[in-house]
Scaffold this active site. Structure first.
Site, short mmCIF file in Angstrom:
data_model
loop_
_atom_site.label_atom_id
_atom_site.label_comp_id
_atom_site.label_asym_id
_atom_site.label_seq_id
_atom_site.Cartn_x
_atom_site.Cartn_y
_atom_site.Cartn_z
N ARG A 1 -45.30 72.32 50.37
CA ARG A 1 -44.22 71.96 49.04
C ARG A 1 -44.60 70.70 50.44
N ILE B 1 -28.39 69.82 25.39
CA ILE B 1 -27.52 69.24 25.50
C ILE B 1 -27.07 67.79 26.19
N ALA C 1 -26.67 74.13 31.81
CA ALA C 1 -28.51 74.28 32.11
C ALA C 1 -28.37 73.18 32.71
N ASN D 1 -29.74 80.08 46.97
CA ASN D 1 -30.66 81.08 46.56
C ASN D 1 -30.19 82.03 45.94
N THR E 1 -26.41 72.81 43.33
CA THR E 1 -27.42 73.55 44.13
C THR E 1 -26.70 72.48 45.88
N ASP E 2 -26.84 74.01 46.35
CA ASP E 2 -26.59 73.26 47.89
C ASP E 2 -27.84 72.55 48.38
N GLU E 3 -28.99 72.18 47.40
CA GLU E 3 -30.13 71.56 47.91
C GLU E 3 -29.82 70.01 48.50
N TYR F 1 -36.51 67.67 42.21
CA TYR F 1 -35.23 68.56 41.12
C TYR F 1 -33.69 68.25 41.93
N LYS G 1 -30.13 66.49 40.35
CA LYS G 1 -28.54 67.11 40.68
C LYS G 1 -27.87 66.60 40.98
N ILE H 1 -29.41 82.35 35.50
CA ILE H 1 -28.11 82.37 36.22
C ILE H 1 -26.97 82.80 35.39
N GLU I 1 -33.03 71.85 34.65
CA GLU I 1 -34.64 72.08 34.95
C GLU I 1 -34.07 72.18 36.02
N LYS J 1 -39.88 81.52 40.91
CA LYS J 1 -38.99 81.41 42.11
C LYS J 1 -40.21 82.31 42.53
N HIS K 1 -40.95 69.73 51.62
CA HIS K 1 -40.36 71.19 51.60
C HIS K 1 -39.17 71.10 52.35
P1 NAD Z 1 -32.85 78.31 34.42
O1 NAD Z 1 -34.31 77.41 35.02
O2 NAD Z 1 -33.71 79.85 35.13
O3 NAD Z 1 -31.87 78.58 33.20
C1 NAD Z 1 -32.16 77.00 32.77
C2 NAD Z 1 -31.33 77.49 31.33
O4 NAD Z 1 -31.13 75.91 31.19
C3 NAD Z 1 -33.15 77.56 30.61
O5 NAD Z 1 -31.96 78.70 29.90
C4 NAD Z 1 -32.92 76.57 30.24
O6 NAD Z 1 -33.42 76.86 28.63
C5 NAD Z 1 -31.69 75.68 29.94
N1 NAD Z 1 -31.97 73.82 29.73
C6 NAD Z 1 -32.62 72.90 30.25
N2 NAD Z 1 -33.30 72.39 29.77
C7 NAD Z 1 -31.96 72.74 29.01
C8 NAD Z 1 -31.57 71.42 27.52
N3 NAD Z 1 -31.16 69.77 28.05
N4 NAD Z 1 -30.33 71.51 27.19
C9 NAD Z 1 -29.64 72.57 26.50
N5 NAD Z 1 -30.79 73.98 28.47
C10 NAD Z 1 -31.24 73.54 28.66
O7 NAD Z 1 -31.89 78.31 35.92
P2 NAD Z 1 -30.70 78.90 36.97
O8 NAD Z 1 -31.48 79.37 38.37
O9 NAD Z 1 -31.01 79.88 35.59
O10 NAD Z 1 -30.01 77.56 36.84
C11 NAD Z 1 -29.03 77.64 36.44
C12 NAD Z 1 -27.81 76.19 36.77
O11 NAD Z 1 -28.01 76.99 38.69
C13 NAD Z 1 -29.38 75.32 37.03
O12 NAD Z 1 -28.01 74.16 37.21
C14 NAD Z 1 -29.02 74.72 38.45
O13 NAD Z 1 -29.93 73.59 39.14
C15 NAD Z 1 -28.14 75.92 39.25
N6 NAD Z 1 -28.60 76.63 40.39
C16 NAD Z 1 -29.37 77.56 40.63
C17 NAD Z 1 -29.36 78.18 41.58
C18 NAD Z 1 -30.91 79.19 41.83
O14 NAD Z 1 -31.20 79.79 43.06
N7 NAD Z 1 -31.51 79.34 40.94
C19 NAD Z 1 -29.21 78.37 43.14
C20 NAD Z 1 -27.52 76.56 42.70
C21 NAD Z 1 -27.59 76.31 41.41
O1 DAU Z 2 -30.95 76.54 47.42
C1 DAU Z 2 -30.66 76.76 45.66
C2 DAU Z 2 -31.78 76.57 44.86
O2 DAU Z 2 -32.83 77.66 45.09
C3 DAU Z 2 -31.77 75.85 43.64
O3 DAU Z 2 -31.30 74.97 42.92
C4 DAU Z 2 -33.18 76.36 42.76
O4 DAU Z 2 -33.05 75.42 41.40
C5 DAU Z 2 -33.50 77.33 42.84
O5 DAU Z 2 -35.68 77.44 42.19
C6 DAU Z 2 -34.56 77.56 44.86
O6 DAU Z 2 -34.87 76.08 45.48
P1 DAU Z 2 -36.07 77.40 46.73
O7 DAU Z 2 -37.02 75.58 45.60
O8 DAU Z 2 -35.26 77.53 47.62
O9 DAU Z 2 -36.48 77.83 45.62
P2 DAU Z 2 -38.19 78.56 45.41
O10 DAU Z 2 -37.50 80.60 44.63
O11 DAU Z 2 -38.89 77.95 44.79
O12 DAU Z 2 -38.52 79.04 46.57
C7 DAU Z 2 -37.60 80.03 48.05
C8 DAU Z 2 -38.86 79.30 49.52
O13 DAU Z 2 -39.49 79.84 49.01
C9 DAU Z 2 -38.69 77.77 49.32
O14 DAU Z 2 -38.64 77.69 50.50
C10 DAU Z 2 -40.62 77.51 49.24
C11 DAU Z 2 -41.36 78.72 48.70
N1 DAU Z 2 -42.27 79.57 48.23
C12 DAU Z 2 -41.76 78.67 46.95
C13 DAU Z 2 -43.03 79.97 45.71
C14 DAU Z 2 -42.47 80.10 44.83
C15 DAU Z 2 -43.10 79.75 48.31
O15 DAU Z 2 -43.35 80.18 49.54
N2 DAU Z 2 -44.11 80.47 47.99
C16 DAU Z 2 -44.02 79.86 46.43
O16 DAU Z 2 -45.01 80.37 45.51
#
Ligand code: NAD
Ligand code: DAU
Length: 354
Positions: free
Chosen positions: A290, A58, A80, A187, A132-134, A158, A162, A11, A82, A197, A293
Site C-alpha cells: 500500500r 451527514i 459515519a 483495528n 481512529t489511532d491512524e 483517510y 479523520k 461498528i 468513509e 478489510k 503504508h
Molecule cells: P464502515 O465503512 O463499515 O461504515 C461507515 C458507515 O457510515 C456506513 O454505514 C456508511 O453508509 C455511513 N456513511 C458514510 N458516509 C456517510 C455520510 N456522508 N452520511 C451518512 N452516513 C454515511 O466504517 P466502520 O469500520 O464501521 O467505522 C465507523 C467509524 O469508526 C468511522 O468513523 C471510522 O473512522 C472509525 N474507526 C473504525 C475502525 C475500524 O477498525 N473499522 C477503527 C477505529 C475507528
Molecule cells: O487502525 C484503525 C483503522 O483500522 C481504522 O481507522 C480504519 O477505518 C480501518 O479500515 C483499519 O485500517 P487498516 O488500514 O489498518 O485496516 P485494513 O483491514 O485495510 O488493513 C489491515 C492491515 O492489513 C494493513 O496493514 C494493510 C494490510 N492488508 C489489507 C488488505 C485489505 C493486506 O496486507 N492485504 C489486504 O488485502
C-alpha cells in the site's frame, strides 16, 4: 434517545444492536447507505419501535436540524465516515466530503440545537466523535504505544480526513463549549465487517479458493480489538467521559498481518477444512505494498482503564474464533454484500484475475 450516525456500517451496526440489547433507550440511526452501509446488519431490529432508521447524509444540514428538533436526543454518537484506507488512496474526495464536511455539519447543527435547550438538557448533552489511532501515524518497532497526547502525523488521505475532523471537534469544544468527547480506537474485527478489510477479506477469499493478498512483507503491525469491546468502551465514555477529553481504545494485542492471516487460516483448517486437505495458508500471496503504508500502530489504553474502568473482555483467540464462526454461519450475508459495486472495487484494487 440518542442519535447515531453511520449505524448501518460495521461498528455502528454492532453498537446499535448492543445498545438496544442492553437498554430500552431508543436510537435514531442516520446513515446514507453507501456501499459500506447495509440494512441487513440491522435486520433483527426491523419491527423494533426503539430503532428509527433514517436514510440521509451527514452533510445535509436541513435534515440534521429537523432530526434534532423532532427527536431531541440527549447525545450524538458519530460513526459515519468513509473508512477504508485503500479506497482513500484511489479517490480521496469522498473522504474529505463525508469525514470533514460531514463532521463540520453535525457540529454546527449540534451547536444550534444546544443553544435552544434549557440549562439542564445542555449540561447533560454529549457529542461523541469516533476517531481512529491512524491519526497518529506510524510507530517505530521500539516506540511506546500511542497515548492521548501523541502528536498527530496522519499519512493517508483517510487518516488526514479523520485528523481534520478531530481538530474540528476539539475546536467546537474549546470555542463554543460544545460537550465533545473523542475516542481513538485501533483495528476492530468481528461480525458485519465488510470484506474489503483484511480479516473478513481473508475469511471470504479463503473459503472461495481465492488468493489471500499480503501487502509488501506482511510485517506491518496493528493492535486488534473485538468490535463489541469497542462499543462497550464508547458506552462508558458516554456515561462518564469528561467533555473535552480524548480516550484511546485498544486491545493490548499487537500482531503482524502475517500472524493474523496465519491464525485465520489455521481456524478455517480446523472448522472448515479444504476438500483437498491442503492448508488455507497455501493461498497466501505477497502483492504490491500500500502506498504510504503505516508500519505499526499500538494503543496505550490505560486512561480508559484508570478513569472509566474499561478493559477489553475478548482475547484475540476468543474474538477471532467467534468472528470466523459468524462468517461461516452467515454465508448469505457475505453473498449479498458481494454485489456489483464490491466486484468493481476488487478488480480496481487487485486486478481482473483476483
Ligand atoms: P464502515 O465503512 O463499515 O461504515 C461507515 C458507515 O457510515 C456506513 O454505514 C456508511 O453508509 C455511513 N456513511 C458514510 N458516509 C456517510 C455520510 N456522508 N452520511 C451518512 N452516513 C454515511 O466504517 P466502520 O469500520 O464501521 O467505522 C465507523 C467509524 O469508526 C468511522 O468513523 C471510522 O473512522 C472509525 N474507526 C473504525 C475502525 C475500524 O477498525 N473499522 C477503527 C477505529 C475507528
Ligand atoms: O487502525 C484503525 C483503522 O483500522 C481504522 O481507522 C480504519 O477505518 C480501518 O479500515 C483499519 O485500517 P487498516 O488500514 O489498518 O485496516 P485494513 O483491514 O485495510 O488493513 C489491515 C492491515 O492489513 C494493513 O496493514 C494493510 C494490510 N492488508 C489489507 C488488505 C485489505 C493486506 O496486507 N492485504 C489486504 O488485502
Amino acid at each position: 434517545m440518542i442519535l447515531v450516525t453511520g449505524g448501518a456500517g460495521f461498528i455502528g451496526a454492532n453498537f446499535t444492536l448492543d445498545w438496544l440489547h442492553a437498554s430500552d433507550e431508543p436510537i435514531i440511526n442516520l446513515d446514507k447507505l453507501t456501499y459500506a452501509g447495509n440494512l441487513e446488519n440491522l435486520a433483527s431490529l426491523a419491527n423494533d419501535p426503539r430503532h428509527i432508521f433514517v436514510r440521509g447524509d451527514i452533510c445535509d444540514r436541513a435534515l440534521i436540524d429537523s432530526l434534532l428538533a423532532t427527536h431531541q436526543p440527549r447525545a450524538i454518537v458519530h460513526f459515519a465516515a468513509e473508512s477504508h484506507v485503500d479506497r482513500s488512496i484511489h479517490g480521496p474526495g469522498e473522504f474529505l466530503r463525508s469525514n470533514v464536511e460531514g463532521t463540520f455539519t453535525l457540529l454546527e447543527a449540534s451547536r444550534a440545537y444546544l443553544s435552544g435547550l434549557d440549562e439542564k438538557a445542555r449540561a447533560g448533552f454529549r457529542f461523541h466523535h469516533v476517531s481512529t489511532d491512524e491519526v497518529y501515524g506510524s510507530l517505530s518497532p521500539e516506540a511506546a504505544p500511542f497515548a492521548e497526547g501523541h502528536p498527530y502525523a496522519p499519512n493517508s488521505p483517510y487518516s488526514a480526513s479523520k485528523a481534520a475532523s478531530d481538530h474540528l471537534a476539539r475546536a467546537w469544544h474549546k470555542t463554543y463549549g460544545l460537550p465533545v468527547t473523542t475516542s481513538h480506537c485501533s483495528n476492530n474485527y468481528g461480525p458485519f465487517h465488510f470484506p474489503e478489510k483484511l480479516i473478513p477479506l481473508v475469511i471470504v477469499n479463503a473459503l472461495a479458493g481465492k488468493p489471500l493478498p499480503i501487502y509488501g512483507d506482511g510485517l506491518q503491525v496493528r493492535d486488534w480489538l473485538y468490535v463489541g469491546d469497542h462499543c462497550a468502551a464508547i458506552c462508558r465514555i458516554l456515561e462518564d467521559g469528561r467533555p473535552g477529553e480524548t480516550y484511546n481504545i485498544g486491545g493490548w494485542n499487537e500482531m503482524s498481518n502475517l500472524e493474523i492471516v496465519r491464525q485465520v487460516c489455521a481456524l478455517l483448517d480446523e472448522l472448515r477444512p479444504r476438500a483437498d486437505g491442503q492448508p488455507y495458508r497455501s493461498q497466501m500471496v505477497h502483492v504490491a505494498d500500500r502506498p504510504g503504508h503505516d508500519r505499526r500502530y499500538a494503543i496505550d489504553a490505560r486512561k480508559m482503564e484508570r478513569e472509566l474502568g474499561w478493559r477489553p473482555k475478548e482475547t484475540f483467540a476468543s474474538g477471532i474464533r467467534r468472528t470466523v464462526h459468524w462468517y461461516l454461519e452467515h454465508e448469505d450475508w457475505v453473498k449479498n454484500v458481494q454485489s456489483g459495486a464490491y466486484q468493481e472495487w476488487v478488480t480496481k484494487q487487485y486486478g481482473a484475475e483476483s
